[in-house]
Design a protein around this motif. Structure first.
Motif, mmCIF file in Angstrom:
data_model
loop_
_atom_site.group_PDB
_atom_site.id
_atom_site.type_symbol
_atom_site.label_atom_id
_atom_site.label_comp_id
_atom_site.label_asym_id
_atom_site.label_seq_id
_atom_site.Cartn_x
_atom_site.Cartn_y
_atom_site.Cartn_z
ATOM 1 N N ASP A 76 16.062 -11.589 22.461
ATOM 2 C CA ASP A 76 17.470 -11.450 22.053
ATOM 3 C C ASP A 76 18.342 -11.010 23.220
ATOM 4 N N LYS A 77 17.842 -10.070 24.004
ATOM 5 C CA LYS A 77 18.597 -9.546 25.149
ATOM 6 C C LYS A 77 18.859 -10.651 26.177
ATOM 7 N N VAL A 78 17.823 -11.404 26.524
ATOM 8 C CA VAL A 78 17.961 -12.467 27.524
ATOM 9 C C VAL A 78 18.892 -13.566 27.018
ATOM 10 N N LEU A 79 18.780 -13.916 25.743
ATOM 11 C CA LEU A 79 19.678 -14.927 25.172
ATOM 12 C C LEU A 79 21.132 -14.467 25.259
ATOM 13 N N GLY A 80 21.368 -13.203 24.931
ATOM 14 C CA GLY A 80 22.724 -12.665 24.973
ATOM 15 C C GLY A 80 23.271 -12.550 26.383
ATOM 16 N N GLU A 81 22.464 -11.988 27.292
ATOM 17 C CA GLU A 81 22.910 -11.800 28.680
ATOM 18 C C GLU A 81 23.236 -13.121 29.365
ATOM 19 N N ASN A 82 22.511 -14.172 28.985
ATOM 20 C CA ASN A 82 22.703 -15.476 29.624
ATOM 21 C C ASN A 82 23.570 -16.421 28.794
ATOM 22 N N GLN A 83 24.219 -15.872 27.785
ATOM 23 C CA GLN A 83 25.167 -16.615 26.957
ATOM 24 C C GLN A 83 24.609 -17.971 26.504
ATOM 25 N N PHE A 84 23.488 -17.905 25.793
ATOM 26 C CA PHE A 84 22.786 -19.106 25.343
ATOM 27 C C PHE A 84 23.714 -20.128 24.683
ATOM 28 N N ARG A 85 24.548 -19.688 23.784
ATOM 29 C CA ARG A 85 25.412 -20.625 23.043
ATOM 30 C C ARG A 85 26.439 -21.312 23.929
ATOM 31 N N LYS A 86 26.765 -20.719 25.074
ATOM 32 C CA LYS A 86 27.795 -21.289 25.946
ATOM 33 C C LYS A 86 27.233 -22.174 27.051
ATOM 34 N N ILE A 87 25.916 -22.280 27.141
ATOM 35 C CA ILE A 87 25.312 -23.148 28.154
ATOM 36 C C ILE A 87 25.711 -24.593 27.862
ATOM 37 N N ILE A 88 26.123 -25.289 28.911
ATOM 38 C CA ILE A 88 26.600 -26.662 28.750
ATOM 39 C C ILE A 88 25.527 -27.649 29.203
ATOM 40 N N GLU A 89 25.188 -28.569 28.290
ATOM 41 C CA GLU A 89 24.222 -29.610 28.603
ATOM 42 C C GLU A 89 24.946 -30.778 29.262
ATOM 43 N N ASP A 90 24.321 -31.342 30.281
ATOM 44 C CA ASP A 90 24.857 -32.548 30.907
ATOM 45 C C ASP A 90 24.562 -33.710 29.967
#
Length: 146
Positions: A76-90
């Motif tokens: 959960d911490k790593v997902l939050g710190e790295n903004q999982f939902r905002k990662i943009i797929e090419d």
């Protein structure tokens, strides 16, 4: 004969629906598949219970194990710190390479991302950090116990 075929089809349908349940009821999912020599790796986490499977080079591995609350909190911490939902797929098409898909059904970071078409360069390091947390679970619980 028609009744026998209908019963057989009905039984097959119910069996296939039940076997897919394990693959749809999870909090976190990490899957890696594809490549020149196709491989299929799945890590499904529900609560503290984990189901792992790997199919590669004609060999199959299945393992069930538990992980600690600290490991769940770390995910959960790593997902939050790295903004999982905002990662943009090419959106470029990439073929013949193994790709990773991560799906989250729990908490603020619910969503699904895949590097099948690569991840935008600006988010690549974030993606690698998230993939690494799942890979560490595999390395610590599957690869070290052989």
């Amino acid at each position: 004969m028609k009744k026998l075929i209908a019963v057989f089809l009905l039984i097959t349908f119910f069996i296939s629906c039940n076997t897919q349940k394990a693959f749809s009821d999870f909090d976190f999912s990490y899957s890696k598949s594809g490549g020149y020599a196709p491989m299929y790796e799945n890590l499904l986490i529900k609560g503290n219970k984990v189901k792992y499977s790997l199919e590669s080079n004609g060999k199959k591995t299945n393992k069930k194990f538990n992980i600690s609350d600290a490991e769940i909190q770390n995910i959960d911490k790593v997902l939050g710190e790295n903004q999982f939902r905002k990662i943009i797929e090419d959106r470029k098409k990439i073929y013949d390479r193994a790709s990773v898909t991560i799906t989250v059904h729990k908490g603020e970071n619910s969503g699904s991302k895949s590097d099948a078409s690569l991840i935008m360069a600006v988010d690549q390091r974030k993606w690698e950090n998230i993939v690494e947390v799942f890979q560490k679970i595999i390395d610590n619980n599957v690869n070290n116990t052989k």
